[in-house]
Scaffold this motif. Structure first.
Motif, PDB file in Angstrom:
ATOM      1  N   ALA A   1       0.891  -1.286  -0.013  1.00 27.28           N
ATOM      2  CA  ALA A   1       0.086  -0.024  -0.016  1.00 27.28           C
ATOM      3  C   ALA A   1       0.866   1.156   0.025  1.00 27.28           C
ATOM      4  O   ALA A   1       1.948   1.271   0.622  1.00 27.28           O
TER       5      ALA A   1
ATOM      6  N   ASN B   1      -1.650   1.894  -6.517  1.00 32.43           N
ATOM      7  CA  ASN B   1      -1.250   0.993  -5.736  1.00 32.43           C
ATOM      8  C   ASN B   1      -2.265   0.737  -4.592  1.00 32.43           C
ATOM      9  O   ASN B   1      -2.318  -0.722  -4.244  1.00 32.43           O
ATOM     10  N   GLU B   2      -2.749   1.724  -4.085  1.00 33.60           N
ATOM     11  CA  GLU B   2      -3.685   1.303  -3.020  1.00 33.60           C
ATOM     12  C   GLU B   2      -4.963   0.592  -3.598  1.00 33.60           C
ATOM     13  O   GLU B   2      -5.421  -0.195  -3.087  1.00 33.60           O
TER      14      GLU B   2
ATOM     15  N   THR C   1      -5.282  -1.276  -6.484  1.00 34.13           N
ATOM     16  CA  THR C   1      -4.831  -2.648  -6.828  1.00 34.13           C
ATOM     17  C   THR C   1      -4.681  -3.426  -5.594  1.00 34.13           C
ATOM     18  O   THR C   1      -5.502  -4.602  -5.729  1.00 34.13           O
ATOM     19  N   GLU C   2      -4.261  -3.032  -4.296  1.00 35.88           N
ATOM     20  CA  GLU C   2      -4.402  -3.635  -2.947  1.00 35.88           C
ATOM     21  C   GLU C   2      -5.676  -4.057  -2.955  1.00 35.88           C
ATOM     22  O   GLU C   2      -6.152  -5.248  -2.545  1.00 35.88           O
ATOM     23  N   LYS C   3      -6.871  -3.195  -3.129  1.00 41.96           N
ATOM     24  CA  LYS C   3      -8.065  -3.738  -2.519  1.00 41.96           C
ATOM     25  C   LYS C   3      -8.782  -4.326  -3.604  1.00 41.96           C
ATOM     26  O   LYS C   3      -9.594  -5.530  -3.391  1.00 41.96           O
TER      27      LYS C   3
ATOM     28  N   TYR D   1      -0.577  -9.298 -10.370  1.00 43.43           N
ATOM     29  CA  TYR D   1      -1.047  -8.291  -9.459  1.00 43.43           C
ATOM     30  C   TYR D   1      -1.385  -6.890  -9.970  1.00 43.43           C
ATOM     31  O   TYR D   1      -2.629  -6.357  -9.822  1.00 43.43           O
TER      32      TYR D   1
END
Length: 357
Positions: A2, A139-140, A142-144, A164
């Protein structure tokens, strides 16, 4: 990983000049916010949106949320040029109500962020309506997204693996699960567009959704899915799958997407279709293997459950790419490519030049 979180920073404020827009003289605040020096959470961004002073609500006024992807812009000027042309045409034709606010959501990475913000600063300086910019760190997001869309990526991404970084190409599929509940509708658009009409008219299309529809999207205007569904079509010679309009099902193009987030949250059927077992079942039924991300998912689901979609007129996403005409489908190409009516949005997909004014 993140993104590092930092405090929100106010950028600049901009309101219509009373002399230029008398109807908006009562508007007190037109704000630009850079939310998250390194990427805030959506909840904190929402709190700041709530705290932004606004004019009293008026009949017919609405918060208009528009999302654009702007990543890897540092690799060359092409993306920046497309974004500049698209936004310039949007602003040229934009005519919002005096109490409306256009919320521009910019999904970007660290290297592209300053480029995007500089571009918006220059373009929005003369905007004749209230506007606000919210920056989301890719990036945040994508993490979710990854836990939600991981299982479907192998079916709708180029290559054979599940990467990812590819998750961001499925943002629209699961946006209802990661956007704050206060945002009930949002439009996601590609950058290779040219607007010929008022963007608010596109938001009015939400009012035309039939019962049960959760997404507004235009038909694909090339025989892409005639090709992709070749095996299913061979096994089912009477099918409408992959056939041209008006009676066929040519698939969808995700260059312009109307996402009724509240309807997506409430739809039991739509959320069931996100489950890995359902995705696997449908890809096996249709022998489907694509590489266009969310567009492929919506196309496959639309073959099975067309009631989930409000089909936009082709003039809202007048695609210009003709690649498939020269790759085996010249005999049927025009049946897919034709579009009658005054064009509202041109889409220069596959780097096709857009007509000059």
């Amino acid at each position: 990983m993140a993104a590092q979180r930092g405090p929100a920073r106010r950028g600049w404020a901009r309101c219509p000049q009373p002399a230029a827009l008398a109807a908006a003289a009562a508007v007190a605040v037109c704000a630009f916010y850079y939310l998250g020096g390194g990427g805030e959470t959506f909840s904190s961004a929402t709190r700041r949106l709530r705290a932004t002073p606004s004019a009293p609500a008026r009949a017919g006024a609405r918060g208009l949320h528009l999302l654009l992807m702007f990543t890897k812009a540092e690799r060359g000027p092409a993306l920046r040029d497309k974004a500049q042309a698209a936004l310039r045409s949007l602003l040229r034709h934009g005519r919002l109500g005096p109490a409306d606010t256009l919320h521009l959501h910019l999904v970007t990475d660290g290297a592209s962020r300053d480029i995007g913000l500089g571009l918006l600063r220059d373009l929005l300086r003369g905007a004749a309506f209230r506007h606000q910019v919210i920056v989301h760190d890719v990036n945040e997001l994508t993490e979710k997204l990854f836990p939600i869309v991981e299982a479907m990526q192998k079916h709708f991404s180029a290559g054979s693996g599940t990467y990812y970084s590819d998750s961001i190409f499925f943002l629209s599929v699961a946006m209802h699960r990661i956007m704050p509940k206060e945002i009930t509708q949002i439009i996601q658009v590609d950058l290779d567009l040219k607007y010929k009409t008022n963007i608010r008219d596109l938001f009015d299309e939400f009012d035309n959704f039939p019962e049960g529809a959760v997404i507004g999207i235009a038909r694909e205007m090339q025989p892409v899915y005639r090709h992709t569904f070749w095996q299913y079509r061979r096994e089912n010679p009477q099918t409408k799958v992959g056939e041209p309009p008006p009676d066929g099902l040519p698939g969808f193009n995700s260059g312009v997407l109307l996402l009724n987030l509240e309807a997506m949250r409430q739809s039991k059927l739509y959320n069931q279709l996100l489950e890995p077992t359902m995705v696997q079942k449908l890809t096996e039924k249709y022998h489907f293997k694509g590489h266009l991300g969310d567009q492929d998912f919506f196309t496959m689901v639309g073959m099975e459950h067309p009631e989930l979609f409000h089909v936009l007129d082709c003039t809202w996403n007048r695609q210009l790419c003709t690649w498939w005409r020269d790759h085996g489908y010249s005999d049927v190409f025009d049946q897919y490519f034709q579009c009658e009516g005054e064009v509202k949005i041109y889409h220069g997909n596959c780097n096709t030049p857009i007509p000059e004014d």
